[in-house]
Design an enzyme around this catalytic site. Sequence first.
Site, PDB file in Angstrom:
ATOM      1  N   ASP A  92       0.844  -1.192   0.000  1.00 32.66           N
ATOM      2  CA  ASP A  92       0.000   0.000   0.000  1.00 32.66           C
ATOM      3  C   ASP A  92       0.877   1.239   0.000  1.00 32.66           C
ATOM      4  OD1 ASP A  92       0.677  -0.547   2.821  1.00 32.66           O
ATOM      5  OD2 ASP A  92      -0.598   1.186   3.243  1.00 32.66           O
ATOM      6  N   GLU A 156      -0.147  -0.501   5.783  1.00 29.66           N
ATOM      7  CA  GLU A 156       0.840   0.095   6.675  1.00 29.66           C
ATOM      8  C   GLU A 156       0.721   1.611   6.725  1.00 29.66           C
ATOM      9  OE1 GLU A 156       4.474   1.953   8.079  1.00 29.66           O
ATOM     10  OE2 GLU A 156       3.694   2.065   6.038  1.00 29.66           O
TER      11      GLU A 156
END
Length: 454
Positions: A92, A156
Site C-alpha cells: 500500500d 501500513e
Amino acid sequence: MPSHPIAETVASLMPRAQQELAELVRFQSVADWAQFPKSESEGAANWVADALRAEGFEDVALLDTPDGTQSVYGHLPGPEGAPTVLLYAHYDVQPPLDDAAWISPAFELTERDGRWYGRGAADCKGGFIMHLLALRALKANGGVPVGVKVIVEGSEEQGTGGLQMYAEAHPELLVSDAIVIGDAGNFRLGLPTVTATLRGMTLVRVQVDTLEGNLHSGMFGGAAPDALAALIRVLDSLRAEDGSTTVDGLDAAGVWEGLQYPEGDFRADAKVLDGVDLIGDGSVSDRLWARPAVTVLGIDCPPVVGATPSVHASARALISLRVPPGMDTTVANKLLMAHLEARTPWNARVQVEQVGSGQAFQADTASPAYASMAEALRAAYPGQEMQAAGMGGSIPLCNTLQNLYPEAEILLIGLSEPEAQIHAVNESVSPEELERLSVAEALFLVNYAQSKKA
C-alpha cells in the site's frame, strides 16, 4: 559493486526488476476506499501473490485482516535445520497528493536523471522487489540457505493495524529466527545504514462545534463563536513559540546520543526555503529521533476559492503525534486528547477520536544478526561501514513482532534515503541503491545461515 557472483546476478536482473516495479507501481493501492477503489489494492495484492508463487513459495495466501485490507503471505522452506528469516514489505502507498506537482505521472514508473520515479517506488513496493532480487540471486548461486517467510502488508500507511491484529490472532504464522523489515532506508544515499529506532505514532481527529449552522459574518461576527477560529487556537497550543511540540504533561527534552544529522544537510534534504528557520530546539537528531513531534495533517474548512462571509459552526482536523522510543504511545495519546479538550476555548463543544496508533521500536544492534548484516553491507558497499541511525517514521508492526517473538532478531533496512522523498510528490528510488541493498540482503542470508551453523 564488487566482483561477486551474487552481485553479478543481481546486476543482470535489474532490467527485469525495473519492469516489475513498473507493473506494481501502476496499481493505485492507497488503502483508503474513499480516495481510491479497493480493486486497486486487491490487484496489487494478487500481483505480489503471483510473484511469490512464481518463485516457488508454498502456502501463498491473501490474508483478510480485521481492518478490511489484505496482507500477502508465502513460505519458502529451507534446508534441514536451517534458520527461518521473515522478510517484510508493504504494497500500500500514500496518496499522490498534488497530481499536478508530479513531473511524471505518480503511478507510472518513469526513469529520469538516474532515478526511477513513482508513488511507492521506494516506500515500499521497491522493498518487495528488493526481496525478490535477493532470493533470485541466491537461487542462481547454489540456492537459498535459509527458510524464508514473506509478509507484504496492505495497510501500513493508514496505521489501521490490520496485520498487527491478524498476527496476534495467528502467532504461529510468522514465527522466525530473524526478521528483515525492508521499509527503512540509508541515512544518506550510498551510506549503508540499519535503523535502530522508530518513533511510535498516535493519530487523532478533533472536531469543534459552536453553532447550529453557519452565520453571516456581518450580522453575527464579533460575538458568535467561530468554530474554525477555536480550532486554530487549539492547534496553535500544540507548539511553543520556537515550534517545539508542547503537549501538556508530555516530556519533550529527549537527547539522541548516536549518529548526528548536521543542520545544513537536513535543510538541504528537507528543501527548507532560504531564510526560513527550522523549528524546535536541541540537535536535529534530538528533534527527529528522541522527542515527540506533532503535525497537523489536515483541516476541514472551506477553501479560499468559493468561500462565503460566514462564521463557521463546525471545524475539524487530523493530528499526528510521533512518539520516541521509551515513551508509551497509549500514555502520549491520553495526554494529547486531554490537551485538546482542555485547550478548546469559549466552552465550545469538542470531540476527540483516536483513529490510529503504534508503539515506538528500539532494535538490539548488538545481536548476532547485526554482525551478519554488517559484513554483508561492507561487501555490497566497498569502503563503507554499517551505520546505525534513528528514523522518525513509524512501523507499528515491529513492536507486534518483537512482543510475539522476543527471541527473533529484527533488522531494518530499505530504500527510503533522503533523495527518495517518500510521502511527498515525485517520490523516487535509486536503482543503484536497490541493486546494492538486494546484494546485501542476499549476502546477509548467507552469512546468517553460516552463523547459525557455527
